[in-house]
Design a protein around this motif. Structure first.
Motif, mmCIF file in Angstrom:
data_model
loop_
_atom_site.group_PDB
_atom_site.id
_atom_site.type_symbol
_atom_site.label_atom_id
_atom_site.label_comp_id
_atom_site.label_asym_id
_atom_site.label_seq_id
_atom_site.Cartn_x
_atom_site.Cartn_y
_atom_site.Cartn_z
ATOM 1 N N ILE A 1 0.843 -1.196 0.000
ATOM 2 C CA ILE A 1 0.000 0.000 0.000
ATOM 3 C C ILE A 1 0.877 1.244 0.000
ATOM 4 N N GLN A 2 0.522 2.205 -0.833
ATOM 5 C CA GLN A 2 1.229 3.483 -0.873
ATOM 6 C C GLN A 2 0.232 4.616 -0.648
ATOM 7 N N ILE A 3 0.456 5.418 0.386
ATOM 8 C CA ILE A 3 -0.387 6.585 0.629
ATOM 9 C C ILE A 3 0.052 7.676 -0.340
ATOM 10 N N VAL A 4 -0.828 8.015 -1.269
ATOM 11 C CA VAL A 4 -0.466 8.967 -2.323
ATOM 12 C C VAL A 4 -0.919 10.388 -2.012
ATOM 13 N N GLY A 5 -1.744 10.557 -0.979
ATOM 14 C CA GLY A 5 -2.198 11.897 -0.650
ATOM 15 C C GLY A 5 -3.041 11.916 0.605
ATOM 16 N N GLU A 6 -3.270 13.129 1.112
ATOM 17 C CA GLU A 6 -4.086 13.328 2.302
ATOM 18 C C GLU A 6 -4.965 14.552 2.090
ATOM 19 N N ALA A 7 -6.108 14.566 2.769
ATOM 20 C CA ALA A 7 -7.016 15.708 2.686
ATOM 21 C C ALA A 7 -7.763 15.830 4.006
ATOM 22 N N GLY A 8 -8.241 17.051 4.290
ATOM 23 C CA GLY A 8 -8.931 17.276 5.549
ATOM 24 C C GLY A 8 -10.313 17.880 5.406
ATOM 25 N N THR A 9 -10.761 18.077 4.156
ATOM 26 C CA THR A 9 -12.089 18.637 3.909
ATOM 27 C C THR A 9 -12.733 17.918 2.734
ATOM 28 N N VAL A 10 -14.032 18.135 2.560
ATOM 29 C CA VAL A 10 -14.739 17.549 1.416
ATOM 30 C C VAL A 10 -14.133 18.057 0.115
ATOM 31 N N LEU A 11 -13.959 19.379 0.021
ATOM 32 C CA LEU A 11 -13.421 19.976 -1.198
ATOM 33 C C LEU A 11 -12.039 19.429 -1.524
ATOM 34 N N ALA A 12 -11.171 19.371 -0.506
ATOM 35 C CA ALA A 12 -9.813 18.870 -0.725
ATOM 36 C C ALA A 12 -9.827 17.393 -1.104
ATOM 37 N N ALA A 13 -10.751 16.630 -0.517
ATOM 38 C CA ALA A 13 -10.840 15.199 -0.825
ATOM 39 C C ALA A 13 -11.238 14.982 -2.279
ATOM 40 N N VAL A 14 -12.229 15.737 -2.737
ATOM 41 C CA VAL A 14 -12.693 15.598 -4.120
ATOM 42 C C VAL A 14 -11.588 16.003 -5.094
ATOM 43 N N GLU A 15 -10.912 17.102 -4.798
ATOM 44 C CA GLU A 15 -9.835 17.568 -5.673
ATOM 45 C C GLU A 15 -8.672 16.575 -5.695
ATOM 46 N N ALA A 16 -8.326 16.036 -4.511
ATOM 47 C CA ALA A 16 -7.223 15.073 -4.433
ATOM 48 C C ALA A 16 -7.570 13.788 -5.176
ATOM 49 N N ALA A 17 -8.806 13.338 -5.034
ATOM 50 C CA ALA A 17 -9.226 12.119 -5.731
ATOM 51 C C ALA A 17 -9.157 12.310 -7.241
ATOM 52 N N ARG A 18 -9.598 13.460 -7.711
ATOM 53 C CA ARG A 18 -9.576 13.734 -9.150
ATOM 54 C C ARG A 18 -8.136 13.778 -9.675
ATOM 55 N N ARG A 19 -7.247 14.336 -8.876
ATOM 56 C CA ARG A 19 -5.858 14.507 -9.304
ATOM 57 C C ARG A 19 -5.036 13.226 -9.167
ATOM 58 N N LEU A 20 -5.283 12.458 -8.096
ATOM 59 C CA LEU A 20 -4.426 11.315 -7.778
ATOM 60 C C LEU A 20 -4.987 9.968 -8.234
ATOM 61 N N VAL A 21 -6.293 9.909 -8.478
ATOM 62 C CA VAL A 21 -6.970 8.677 -8.909
ATOM 63 C C VAL A 21 -6.568 7.482 -8.029
ATOM 64 N N PRO A 22 -6.901 7.528 -6.754
ATOM 65 C CA PRO A 22 -6.554 6.413 -5.858
ATOM 66 C C PRO A 22 -7.444 5.203 -6.105
ATOM 67 N N GLN A 23 -6.935 4.030 -5.749
ATOM 68 C CA GLN A 23 -7.757 2.824 -5.805
ATOM 69 C C GLN A 23 -8.640 2.709 -4.566
ATOM 70 N N MET A 24 -8.161 3.271 -3.459
ATOM 71 C CA MET A 24 -8.866 3.161 -2.183
ATOM 72 C C MET A 24 -8.798 4.492 -1.448
ATOM 73 N N ILE A 25 -9.910 4.863 -0.811
ATOM 74 C CA ILE A 25 -9.943 6.054 0.037
ATOM 75 C C ILE A 25 -10.431 5.636 1.414
ATOM 76 N N VAL A 26 -9.674 5.999 2.441
ATOM 77 C CA VAL A 26 -10.096 5.799 3.828
ATOM 78 C C VAL A 26 -10.487 7.175 4.351
ATOM 79 N N MET A 27 -11.752 7.323 4.773
ATOM 80 C CA MET A 27 -12.286 8.664 5.008
ATOM 81 C C MET A 27 -13.162 8.734 6.258
ATOM 82 N N ASP A 28 -13.032 9.838 6.980
ATOM 83 C CA ASP A 28 -13.915 10.102 8.112
ATOM 84 C C ASP A 28 -15.278 10.524 7.576
#
Length: 218
Positions: A32-59
């Motif tokens: 597993i490689q952590i490719v990014g982190e986010a702390g808000t909804v907006l940042a999470a959506v932007e990070a997902a669009r940019r990084l295209v992760p296979q898995m997201i672990v989210m509060d």
């Protein structure tokens, strides 16, 4: 393992200390490689669009909204990305909402790093994962006279659904019940059609909600 072959994981939590703890995931599991982190909804959506992760672990709870909305938005452009919610406590409103938004699992933060790693691989292998507390506390009181959807299942179908609710893949269901993988898959297709289900997550939550009141209790 080469970086391009690792599982790309995005962490979403507004507490830095929680994200610090979750970084142990890649220390514990080198695949597993952590490719990014986010702390808000907006940042999470932007990070997902940019990084295209296979898995997201989210509060579930975030400063500018909730993880349910983030999940829904991310799934709209990354339908193949898996999302595991990691809240501090079980809240049935969010459990059901997460299912409807397309999440693949719901574990409490107290589960521990190894349990989270196991959940990630279970989900990537086609399973769904729900914390035992969530399954136990899922809303299950039927109105008087209401039909229990599980009672429409034959006993073997109910057993298959019970295994799916534990997060097992088709192959694992087959092994547990002494079936071939193809037969287990055929049972599951029939169950989905009969109950109007579309995802394994829906199946797991339906079973959690109604199993104790059905004629096929655990």
């Amino acid at each position: 393992m080469k970086p391009e072959n690792k599982i790309r994981l995005l962490l979403v939590d507004d507490h830095p200390v929680v994200r610090d703890g979750l970084r142990r995931i890649q220390e514990l599991e080198p695949r597993i490689q952590i490719v990014g982190e986010a702390g808000t909804v907006l940042a999470a959506v932007e990070a997902a669009r940019r990084l295209v992760p296979q898995m997201i672990v989210m509060d579930v709870r975030l400063p500018d909204g909730d993880g349910i909305e983030a999940c829904r938005r991310i799934k709209s452009f990354l339908p193949e990305t898996h999302i595991l919610f990691l809240p501090s406590y079980a809240d049935n409103r969010f459990v059901l909402a997460s299912m409807e938004a397309g999440a693949d699992g719901y574990l409490l933060k107290e589960s521990g790093t190894q349990r989270i790693v196991d959940a990630i691989f279970a989900i990537l292998n086609g399973g769904t994962v729900f914390d035992p507390v969530v399954r136990r506390d899922a809303p299950g009181n039927l109105p008087s006279g209401a039909a229990n959807p599980l009672n429409s299942l034959a006993e073997r179908e109910a057993r298959v659904l019970a295994e799916v609710a534990k997060g097992k893949t088709d192959k694992e269901v087959a092994v547990a019940l002494g079936l071939t993988t193809k037969t287990a898959r055929n049972y599951l297709d029939h169950i989905f059609t009969k109950l109007g289900l579309h995802t394994r997550t829906e199946a797991a939550l339906l079973y959690a909600r109604f199993s104790e009141k059905s004629r096929w209790p655990d």
